[in-house]
Motif scaffolding. Structure first.
Motif, PDB file in Angstrom:
ATOM      1  N   THR A  64       0.847  -1.204   0.000  1.00 19.51           N
ATOM      2  CA  THR A  64       0.000   0.000   0.000  1.00 19.51           C
ATOM      3  C   THR A  64       0.875   1.244   0.000  1.00 19.51           C
ATOM      4  OG1 THR A  64      -1.476  -1.285   1.391  1.00 19.51           O
ATOM      5  CG2 THR A  64      -1.996   1.044   1.131  1.00 19.51           C
ATOM      6  N   ALA A  65       1.922   1.215   0.810  1.00 19.21           N
ATOM      7  CA  ALA A  65       2.842   2.356   0.859  1.00 19.21           C
ATOM      8  C   ALA A  65       3.505   2.558  -0.499  1.00 19.21           C
ATOM      9  CB  ALA A  65       3.900   2.118   1.940  1.00 19.21           C
ATOM     10  N   PHE A  66       3.863   1.457  -1.155  1.00 20.33           N
ATOM     11  CA  PHE A  66       4.571   1.552  -2.435  1.00 20.33           C
ATOM     12  C   PHE A  66       3.721   2.250  -3.511  1.00 20.33           C
ATOM     13  CE2 PHE A  66       7.178  -2.506  -1.295  1.00 20.33           C
ATOM     14  CZ  PHE A  66       7.893  -1.760  -0.367  1.00 20.33           C
ATOM     15  N   ALA A  75      15.069   2.397  -1.048  1.00 22.78           N
ATOM     16  CA  ALA A  75      13.961   2.698  -0.136  1.00 22.78           C
ATOM     17  C   ALA A  75      13.105   1.445   0.065  1.00 22.78           C
ATOM     18  CB  ALA A  75      13.115   3.838  -0.694  1.00 22.78           C
ATOM     19  N   LYS A  76      12.892   0.713  -1.026  1.00 17.48           N
ATOM     20  CA  LYS A  76      12.108  -0.522  -0.960  1.00 17.48           C
ATOM     21  C   LYS A  76      12.797  -1.570  -0.098  1.00 17.48           C
ATOM     22  CE  LYS A  76       8.826  -1.308  -4.531  1.00 17.48           C
ATOM     23  NZ  LYS A  76       8.499  -1.622  -5.894  1.00 17.48           N
ATOM     24  N   LYS A  77      14.097  -1.658  -0.291  1.00 20.12           N
ATOM     25  CA  LYS A  77      14.885  -2.651   0.436  1.00 20.12           C
ATOM     26  C   LYS A  77      14.776  -2.403   1.942  1.00 20.12           C
ATOM     27  CE  LYS A  77      19.683  -4.272   0.453  1.00 20.12           C
ATOM     28  NZ  LYS A  77      21.018  -3.898  -0.042  1.00 20.12           N
ATOM     29  N   LEU A  78      14.876  -1.128   2.326  1.00 28.55           N
ATOM     30  CA  LEU A  78      14.804  -0.775   3.741  1.00 28.55           C
ATOM     31  C   LEU A  78      13.404  -1.054   4.289  1.00 28.55           C
ATOM     32  CD1 LEU A  78      17.092   0.302   5.427  1.00 28.55           C
ATOM     33  CD2 LEU A  78      16.114   2.593   5.215  1.00 28.55           C
ATOM     34  N   ALA A  79      12.405  -0.665   3.521  1.00 32.04           N
ATOM     35  CA  ALA A  79      11.020  -0.879   3.950  1.00 32.04           C
ATOM     36  C   ALA A  79      10.749  -2.370   4.130  1.00 32.04           C
ATOM     37  CB  ALA A  79      10.061  -0.279   2.928  1.00 32.04           C
ATOM     38  N   SER A 177      15.127   9.771   4.950  1.00 31.50           N
ATOM     39  CA  SER A 177      14.656  10.402   3.722  1.00 31.50           C
ATOM     40  C   SER A 177      15.409   9.886   2.504  1.00 31.50           C
ATOM     41  CB  SER A 177      14.841  11.919   3.812  1.00 31.50           C
ATOM     42  OG  SER A 177      14.642  12.495   2.532  1.00 31.50           O
ATOM     43  N   PHE A 178      14.644   9.661   1.440  1.00 28.68           N
ATOM     44  CA  PHE A 178      15.232   9.278   0.146  1.00 28.68           C
ATOM     45  C   PHE A 178      15.002  10.382  -0.885  1.00 28.68           C
ATOM     46  CE2 PHE A 178      14.816   5.352   2.443  1.00 28.68           C
ATOM     47  CZ  PHE A 178      15.978   4.672   2.100  1.00 28.68           C
ATOM     48  N   MET A 179      14.892  11.622  -0.401  1.00 32.68           N
ATOM     49  CA  MET A 179      14.633  12.752  -1.299  1.00 32.68           C
ATOM     50  C   MET A 179      15.914  13.260  -1.948  1.00 32.68           C
ATOM     51  SD  MET A 179      11.448  13.062  -1.409  1.00 32.68           S
ATOM     52  CE  MET A 179      11.220  14.623  -2.258  1.00 32.68           C
ATOM     53  N   ASN A 180      17.054  12.941  -1.354  1.00 38.61           N
ATOM     54  CA  ASN A 180      18.329  13.341  -1.949  1.00 38.61           C
ATOM     55  C   ASN A 180      19.001  12.096  -2.502  1.00 38.61           C
ATOM     56  OD1 ASN A 180      18.029  16.077  -1.195  1.00 38.61           O
ATOM     57  ND2 ASN A 180      18.573  15.475   0.902  1.00 38.61           N
ATOM     58  N   GLU A 181      20.138  12.308  -3.141  1.00 36.04           N
ATOM     59  CA  GLU A 181      20.805  11.179  -3.762  1.00 36.04           C
ATOM     60  C   GLU A 181      21.125  10.070  -2.754  1.00 36.04           C
ATOM     61  OE1 GLU A 181      24.366  11.639  -6.772  1.00 36.04           O
ATOM     62  OE2 GLU A 181      22.604  12.905  -7.124  1.00 36.04           O
ATOM     63  N   ARG A 182      21.555  10.495  -1.555  1.00 38.07           N
ATOM     64  CA  ARG A 182      21.917   9.492  -0.556  1.00 38.07           C
ATOM     65  C   ARG A 182      20.907   9.472   0.583  1.00 38.07           C
ATOM     66  NH1 ARG A 182      27.041   7.431  -0.283  1.00 38.07           N
ATOM     67  NH2 ARG A 182      27.000   7.566   1.980  1.00 38.07           N
ATOM     68  N   ALA A 183      20.613   8.265   1.067  1.00 40.22           N
ATOM     69  CA  ALA A 183      19.663   8.120   2.167  1.00 40.22           C
ATOM     70  C   ALA A 183      20.135   8.942   3.368  1.00 40.22           C
ATOM     71  CB  ALA A 183      19.557   6.645   2.550  1.00 40.22           C
ATOM     72  N   THR A 184      19.216   9.698   3.949  1.00 40.37           N
ATOM     73  CA  THR A 184      19.567  10.651   5.002  1.00 40.37           C
ATOM     74  C   THR A 184      18.726  10.426   6.255  1.00 40.37           C
ATOM     75  OG1 THR A 184      20.042  12.277   3.273  1.00 40.37           O
ATOM     76  CG2 THR A 184      19.771  13.130   5.509  1.00 40.37           C
ATOM     77  N   LEU A 200      21.545  -1.364   4.310  1.00 32.42           N
ATOM     78  CA  LEU A 200      21.902  -0.557   3.135  1.00 32.42           C
ATOM     79  C   LEU A 200      23.303  -0.897   2.622  1.00 32.42           C
ATOM     80  CD1 LEU A 200      20.607   3.025   4.075  1.00 32.42           C
ATOM     81  CD2 LEU A 200      19.550   1.358   2.543  1.00 32.42           C
ATOM     82  N   GLY A 201      24.174  -1.317   3.541  1.00 30.26           N
ATOM     83  CA  GLY A 201      25.559  -1.605   3.146  1.00 30.26           C
ATOM     84  C   GLY A 201      26.418  -0.351   3.064  1.00 30.26           C
ATOM     85  N   HIS A 202      25.907   0.776   3.554  1.00 38.99           N
ATOM     86  CA  HIS A 202      26.717   1.997   3.642  1.00 38.99           C
ATOM     87  C   HIS A 202      26.153   2.914   4.724  1.00 38.99           C
ATOM     88  CE1 HIS A 202      23.626   4.409   1.648  1.00 38.99           C
ATOM     89  NE2 HIS A 202      23.499   3.420   0.782  1.00 38.99           N
ATOM     90  N   GLU A 203      26.910   3.974   5.016  1.00 39.73           N
ATOM     91  CA  GLU A 203      26.469   4.878   6.071  1.00 39.73           C
ATOM     92  C   GLU A 203      25.336   5.787   5.608  1.00 39.73           C
ATOM     93  OE1 GLU A 203      29.730   7.070   7.682  1.00 39.73           O
ATOM     94  OE2 GLU A 203      30.621   5.276   8.587  1.00 39.73           O
ATOM     95  N   LEU A 204      24.549   6.220   6.576  1.00 40.66           N
ATOM     96  CA  LEU A 204      23.505   7.205   6.297  1.00 40.66           C
ATOM     97  C   LEU A 204      24.106   8.601   6.346  1.00 40.66           C
ATOM     98  CD1 LEU A 204      20.607   5.953   8.610  1.00 40.66           C
ATOM     99  CD2 LEU A 204      20.518   6.103   6.125  1.00 40.66           C
ATOM    100  N   GLU A 205      23.610   9.483   5.492  1.00 40.54           N
ATOM    101  CA  GLU A 205      23.927  10.907   5.650  1.00 40.54           C
ATOM    102  C   GLU A 205      23.165  11.389   6.877  1.00 40.54           C
ATOM    103  OE1 GLU A 205      25.631  13.128   3.276  1.00 40.54           O
ATOM    104  OE2 GLU A 205      26.399  11.154   2.696  1.00 40.54           O
ATOM    105  N   ILE A 206      23.696  12.421   7.510  1.00 40.16           N
ATOM    106  CA  ILE A 206      22.968  13.011   8.629  1.00 40.16           C
ATOM    107  C   ILE A 206      22.433  14.362   8.177  1.00 40.16           C
ATOM    108  CG2 ILE A 206      23.102  13.727  11.048  1.00 40.16           C
ATOM    109  CD1 ILE A 206      23.637  10.754  10.625  1.00 40.16           C
ATOM    110  N   GLU A 207      21.173  14.618   8.503  1.00 38.62           N
ATOM    111  CA  GLU A 207      20.536  15.881   8.119  1.00 38.62           C
ATOM    112  C   GLU A 207      21.415  17.057   8.523  1.00 38.62           C
ATOM    113  OE1 GLU A 207      18.111  17.361   6.506  1.00 38.62           O
ATOM    114  OE2 GLU A 207      16.517  18.003   7.857  1.00 38.62           O
TER     115      GLU A 207
END
Ligand code: AMP
Ligand code: MG
Length: 311
Positions: A64-66, A75-79, A177-184, A200-207
Motif C-alpha cells: 500500500t505504501a509503495f 527505499a524498498k529494500k529498507l522498507a 529520507s530518500f529525497m536526496n541522492e543518498r539516504a539521510t 543498506l551496506g553503507h552509512e547514512l547521511e545526517i541531516e
C-alpha cells in the motif's frame, strides 16, 4: 476488550473525519484520515501546534505504501527489511496522490510507515486508507505511551481511545529520507542507525543542521510558492491574485468564507498550489486572525513570503 466490532466502529469514525487515538509499537498516535484536508486540519487544531509540520501516513502493508510514494530500490529494500516496524521513509509523493497536501505541509514528499502493533494494523486494514498519526499529546508535552496518558493529555478532544496496553518501543520512529541522492537520517528513533546501515551496506547521511536556514539540503524542507506573497492584504492590487478569508473575499479563492480558521487550514496548501499553478506573479493574502490554527497559518504564510535565497 477490543474486538472486531469495536475496530470497525473506530474505522468508521476515522472515515467520517473523526479523530481517534490508537496504540502503535512506538507511541500512541492521534489518527485522522490522511486523505481528508478537513480531518487533518482538525487534528492540527486538537494538538494545538503553532505551526504545521509534515505528518506520517500510516498504512497496513508495504504494498500500500509503495503505491503512495515513489520508492527507489534502496527505499524498498529498507522498507521490506523493517516493516512493520519503527521506520518511517520519506519519498516523493506519487503522482495524483490521494493524501491531503496539508498532511505533508505542502511538500512534494510523503512520509510513510507500517506500524508493528496488532491493533494498529487491524484498524488500518479496516479503514483501508492512509491514516496520519502524530503522537497523541498536546504540542510540547511528552509523547504518550499508555491510553491513560492520552486521556490525561487530550481528554475530550478525541472521540475514542483504543487501549492496547503500554507501547513496547516507547520512542518515535526513525525517519530516513530518500529525497536526496543518498539516504539521510532525519530523526533518530526506535530503529537504530546501525541496523539500517547494515541493510543498506553503507552509512547514512545526517541531516544538515536545521538551525541553518536555506542551506542547500534544506531547500525542500519548506514549501515555497513560485509567486510572491503579499500578506495582510485587504484587497488585491491590479495584476495580483487574491486569497481571501471571511469578509475579505474577492474572487474564486477564499480560505474560509465563514471566517473559520480550521476550514482555512484545510484549504491553505491546496489553494496556494492552485493559485501558484496559474503562474501569477503575486498572490495577495487576506489578514488571518491569530487565534487557534490561525497562528500556524500565519507562521506558514510568513515563511512563504520571506525573501528567497538566490539560486
Ligand atoms: P511525528 O508524526 O510527530 O512522529 O513526526 C513526524 C516526523 O516525520 C517529523 O520529524 C517530520 O519532520 C517528519 N516528516 C514527516 N513527513 C515528512 C516529509 N514529507 N519530509 C520530511 N520529514 C517529514
Ligand atoms: Mg510528538
Amino acid at each position: 476488550m477490543t474486538n472486531s466490532t469495536e475496530i470497525n466502529l473506530v474505522a468508521e469514525a476515522l472515515k467520517n473525519g473523526g479523530l481517534v487515538a490508537f496504540p502503535t509499537e512506538t507511541v500512541y498516535g492521534l489518527g485522522a484520515d490522511a486523505t481528508s484536508d478537513t480531518a487533518v486540519a482538525k487534528l492540527f487544531a486538537a494538538k494545538g501546534r503553532p505551526s504545521f509540520n509534515p505528518l506520517i501516513s500510516h498504512v497496513h502493508a508495504a504494498e500500500t505504501a509503495f503505491a503512495l510514494g515513489e520508492f527507489s530500490a534502496e527505499a524498498k529494500k529498507l522498507a521490506q527489511a523493517f516493516w512493520p516496524g519503527p521506520l518511517t521513509v520519506v519519498v516523493p509523493r506519487a503522482a495524483r496522490s490521494p493524501v491531503s497536501l496539508l498532511a505533508s505541509a505542502g511538500l512534494s514528499s510523503i512520509a510513510l510507515r507500517v506500524p508493528n502493533h496488532p491493533l494498529a494494523l487491524e484498524l488500518l486494514r479496516a479503514v483501508d486508507r492512509p491514516v496520519v498519526a502524530p503522537s497523541a499529546n498536546l504540542s510540547g508535552r511528552v509523547s504518550p505511551t499508555t491510553a491513560a496518558h492520552v486521556k490525561r493529555g487530550l481528554g475530550k478532544k478525541v472521540a475514542v481511545i483504543l487501549d492496547g496496553g503500554p507501547c513496547s518501543v516507547g520512542v518515535e520512529s526513525t525517519v530516513v529520507s530518500f529525497m536526496n541522492e543518498r539516504a539521510t537520517l532525519l530523526r533518530p528513533g526506535g530503529l537504530s542507525r546501525d541496523d539500517i546501515e547494515k541493510v543498506l551496506g553503507h552509512e547514512l547521511e545526517i541531516e544538515a543542521d536545521s538551525a541553518q536556514p536555506h542551506s542547500p539540503g534544506q531547500m525542500e524542507s519548506h514549501y515555497a510558492p513560485h509567486a510572491f506573497l503579499r500578506l495582510d492584504a485587504t484587497a488585491p492590487h491590479k495584476g495580483e491574485s487574491y486569497l481571501g478569508f471571511g469578509d475579505h473575499d474577492h474572487g474564486p479563492y477564499t480560505l474560509s468564507v465563514r471566517g473559520d480558521v480550521v476550514e482555512a487550514a484545510a484549504n491553505l496548501f491546496r489553494m496556494l498550489h492552485e493559485l501558484d499553478g496559474l503562474g501569477v506573479k503575486t498572490i495577495a493574502v487576506a489578514p488571518i486572525p491569530h487565534e487557534g490554527l490561525g497562528e500556524a497559518i500565519n507562521d506558514r504564510l510568513r515563511r512563504a513570503a520571506a525573501p528567497r535565497p538566490k539560486t
